[in-house]
Design a protein around this motif. Structure first.
Motif, mmCIF file in Angstrom:
data_model
loop_
_atom_site.group_PDB
_atom_site.id
_atom_site.type_symbol
_atom_site.label_atom_id
_atom_site.label_comp_id
_atom_site.label_asym_id
_atom_site.label_seq_id
_atom_site.Cartn_x
_atom_site.Cartn_y
_atom_site.Cartn_z
ATOM 1 N N UNK A 1 63.186 51.020 17.419
ATOM 2 C CA UNK A 1 63.152 49.892 16.498
ATOM 3 C C UNK A 1 64.503 49.176 16.447
ATOM 4 N N UNK A 2 65.583 49.920 16.524
ATOM 5 C CA UNK A 2 66.924 49.325 16.547
ATOM 6 C C UNK A 2 67.081 48.437 17.782
ATOM 7 N N UNK A 3 66.659 48.944 18.937
ATOM 8 C CA UNK A 3 66.739 48.165 20.181
ATOM 9 C C UNK A 3 65.816 46.949 20.117
ATOM 10 N N UNK A 4 64.606 47.145 19.600
ATOM 11 C CA UNK A 4 63.655 46.041 19.472
ATOM 12 C C UNK A 4 64.217 44.942 18.569
ATOM 13 N N UNK A 5 64.772 45.335 17.436
ATOM 14 C CA UNK A 5 65.317 44.377 16.479
ATOM 15 C C UNK A 5 66.458 43.566 17.103
ATOM 16 N N UNK A 6 67.338 44.231 17.854
ATOM 17 C CA UNK A 6 68.458 43.546 18.499
ATOM 18 C C UNK A 6 67.954 42.512 19.501
ATOM 19 N N UNK A 7 66.959 42.867 20.301
ATOM 20 C CA UNK A 7 66.408 41.932 21.289
ATOM 21 C C UNK A 7 65.654 40.796 20.605
ATOM 22 N N UNK A 8 64.896 41.117 19.578
ATOM 23 C CA UNK A 8 64.131 40.091 18.858
ATOM 24 C C UNK A 8 65.078 39.090 18.200
ATOM 25 N N UNK A 9 66.146 39.576 17.620
ATOM 26 C CA UNK A 9 67.100 38.682 16.972
ATOM 27 C C UNK A 9 67.872 37.859 17.994
ATOM 28 N N UNK A 10 68.141 38.421 19.163
ATOM 29 C CA UNK A 10 68.869 37.700 20.204
ATOM 30 C C UNK A 10 68.039 36.568 20.813
ATOM 31 N N UNK A 11 66.716 36.665 20.692
ATOM 32 C CA UNK A 11 65.834 35.648 21.284
ATOM 33 C C UNK A 11 65.127 34.822 20.208
ATOM 34 N N UNK A 12 65.669 34.788 19.010
ATOM 35 C CA UNK A 12 65.025 34.105 17.890
ATOM 36 C C UNK A 12 64.824 32.605 18.167
ATOM 37 N N UNK A 13 65.667 32.011 18.992
ATOM 38 C CA UNK A 13 65.537 30.584 19.295
ATOM 39 C C UNK A 13 64.434 30.289 20.308
ATOM 40 N N UNK A 14 63.898 31.310 20.954
ATOM 41 C CA UNK A 14 62.812 31.141 21.916
ATOM 42 C C UNK A 14 61.501 31.578 21.261
ATOM 43 N N UNK A 15 60.760 30.615 20.757
ATOM 44 C CA UNK A 15 59.526 30.918 20.010
ATOM 45 C C UNK A 15 58.479 31.622 20.863
ATOM 46 N N UNK A 16 58.527 31.456 22.156
ATOM 47 C CA UNK A 16 57.529 32.056 23.049
ATOM 48 C C UNK A 16 57.880 33.498 23.436
ATOM 49 N N UNK A 17 59.083 33.934 23.157
ATOM 50 C CA UNK A 17 59.517 35.267 23.585
ATOM 51 C C UNK A 17 59.236 36.298 22.499
ATOM 52 N N UNK A 18 58.610 37.402 22.929
ATOM 53 C CA UNK A 18 58.277 38.482 22.005
ATOM 54 C C UNK A 18 58.661 39.817 22.625
ATOM 55 N N UNK A 19 59.054 40.741 21.773
ATOM 56 C CA UNK A 19 59.354 42.117 22.186
ATOM 57 C C UNK A 19 58.409 43.064 21.470
ATOM 58 N N UNK A 20 58.097 44.169 22.141
ATOM 59 C CA UNK A 20 57.117 45.125 21.640
ATOM 60 C C UNK A 20 57.641 46.545 21.749
ATOM 61 N N UNK A 21 57.112 47.410 20.883
ATOM 62 C CA UNK A 21 57.373 48.851 20.959
ATOM 63 C C UNK A 21 56.045 49.516 21.307
ATOM 64 N N UNK A 22 56.056 50.303 22.384
ATOM 65 C CA UNK A 22 54.865 51.038 22.809
ATOM 66 C C UNK A 22 55.114 52.521 22.545
ATOM 67 N N UNK A 23 54.178 53.162 21.883
ATOM 68 C CA UNK A 23 54.273 54.590 21.565
ATOM 69 C C UNK A 23 53.825 55.389 22.793
ATOM 70 N N UNK A 24 54.748 55.649 23.709
ATOM 71 C CA UNK A 24 54.401 56.366 24.939
ATOM 72 C C UNK A 24 53.891 57.770 24.662
ATOM 73 N N UNK A 25 54.414 58.405 23.636
ATOM 74 C CA UNK A 25 53.995 59.779 23.339
ATOM 75 C C UNK A 25 52.503 59.847 23.045
ATOM 76 N N UNK A 26 51.937 58.792 22.506
ATOM 77 C CA UNK A 26 50.486 58.791 22.247
ATOM 78 C C UNK A 26 49.682 58.696 23.532
ATOM 79 N N UNK A 27 50.224 58.034 24.537
ATOM 80 C CA UNK A 27 49.539 57.921 25.821
ATOM 81 C C UNK A 27 49.612 59.223 26.612
ATOM 82 N N UNK A 28 50.613 60.032 26.341
ATOM 83 C CA UNK A 28 50.815 61.285 27.067
ATOM 84 C C UNK A 28 50.038 62.451 26.479
ATOM 85 N N UNK A 29 49.585 62.314 25.239
ATOM 86 C CA UNK A 29 48.838 63.396 24.595
ATOM 87 C C UNK A 29 47.403 63.387 25.086
ATOM 88 N N UNK A 30 46.855 64.568 25.399
ATOM 89 C CA UNK A 30 45.463 64.644 25.888
ATOM 90 C C UNK A 30 44.451 64.303 24.812
#
Length: 75
Positions: A46-75
Protein backbone atom coordinates in the motif's frame (compact mmCIF):
# COMPACT_ATOMS: atom_id res chain seq x y z
CA UNK A 1 5.76 -32.90 -4.85
CA UNK A 2 3.66 -30.56 -2.74
CA UNK A 3 4.26 -26.90 -2.17
CA UNK A 4 3.59 -25.33 1.19
CA UNK A 5 3.01 -21.63 1.56
CA UNK A 6 4.26 -19.81 4.63
CA UNK A 7 1.07 -18.43 6.16
CA UNK A 8 2.94 -15.35 7.41
CA UNK A 9 4.07 -14.46 3.89
CA UNK A 10 1.27 -12.57 2.15
CA UNK A 11 2.73 -11.54 -1.21
CA UNK A 12 1.26 -8.52 -3.00
CA UNK A 13 1.99 -7.21 -6.50
CA UNK A 14 1.80 -3.48 -7.26
CA UNK A 15 1.52 -2.45 -10.91
CA UNK A 16 -0.17 0.13 -13.07
CA UNK A 17 -0.38 1.94 -16.32
CA UNK A 18 -2.50 4.07 -18.58
CA UNK A 19 -6.07 2.88 -19.04
CA UNK A 20 -8.05 3.11 -22.27
CA UNK A 21 -11.05 4.36 -20.28
CA UNK A 22 -11.20 5.22 -16.58
CA UNK A 23 -14.51 3.38 -16.21
CA UNK A 24 -12.79 0.06 -16.96
CA UNK A 25 -9.60 -1.84 -16.34
CA UNK A 26 -8.28 -2.24 -19.88
CA UNK A 27 -4.74 -0.94 -20.34
CA UNK A 28 -3.78 1.15 -23.35
CA UNK A 29 -0.33 -0.46 -23.73
CA UNK A 30 0.44 -3.78 -22.01
CA UNK A 31 4.13 -3.48 -22.86
CA UNK A 32 4.19 -0.15 -21.05
CA UNK A 33 2.86 -1.48 -17.73
CA UNK A 34 4.81 -0.29 -14.71
CA UNK A 35 5.50 -3.25 -12.44
CA UNK A 36 6.43 -1.56 -9.17
CA UNK A 37 7.26 -4.80 -7.39
CA UNK A 38 6.22 -7.69 -5.18
CA UNK A 39 5.89 -6.94 -1.48
CA UNK A 40 5.80 -9.25 1.56
CA UNK A 41 2.70 -7.69 3.15
CA UNK A 42 -0.22 -5.42 2.38
CA UNK A 43 1.14 -2.45 4.34
CA UNK A 44 4.34 -2.21 2.30
CA UNK A 45 2.41 -2.77 -0.94
CA UNK A 46 0.00 0.00 0.00
CA UNK A 47 2.90 2.37 0.72
CA UNK A 48 4.37 1.68 -2.74
CA UNK A 49 0.94 1.96 -4.38
CA UNK A 50 0.23 5.29 -2.67
CA UNK A 51 3.60 6.73 -3.76
CA UNK A 52 3.00 5.75 -7.40
CA UNK A 53 -0.62 6.93 -7.36
CA UNK A 54 0.38 10.30 -5.94
CA UNK A 55 3.25 10.66 -8.42
CA UNK A 56 0.83 10.19 -11.34
CA UNK A 57 -2.04 12.29 -9.97
CA UNK A 58 -1.84 14.64 -12.98
CA UNK A 59 -2.48 11.75 -15.39
CA UNK A 60 -6.19 10.97 -15.06
CA UNK A 61 -5.87 7.85 -17.22
CA UNK A 62 -3.12 6.26 -15.11
CA UNK A 63 -4.08 3.83 -12.37
CA UNK A 64 -2.14 1.58 -10.01
CA UNK A 65 -3.41 -1.63 -8.45
CA UNK A 66 -2.55 -4.02 -5.63
CA UNK A 67 -2.99 -7.72 -6.42
CA UNK A 68 -3.16 -10.20 -3.53
CA UNK A 69 -0.79 -12.83 -4.95
CA UNK A 70 -1.04 -14.97 -1.82
CA UNK A 71 -4.70 -15.61 -2.62
CA UNK A 72 -3.80 -16.89 -6.08
CA UNK A 73 -1.20 -19.26 -4.62
CA UNK A 74 -3.53 -20.88 -2.09
CA UNK A 75 -5.21 -24.10 -3.28
Amino acid sequence: MTTTIDSDQKLHLVFGGELEDVSGVRFRDLKGLDVVGIFPDYASAQTAWRAKAQATVDSAQTRYFIVHLHRLLEP
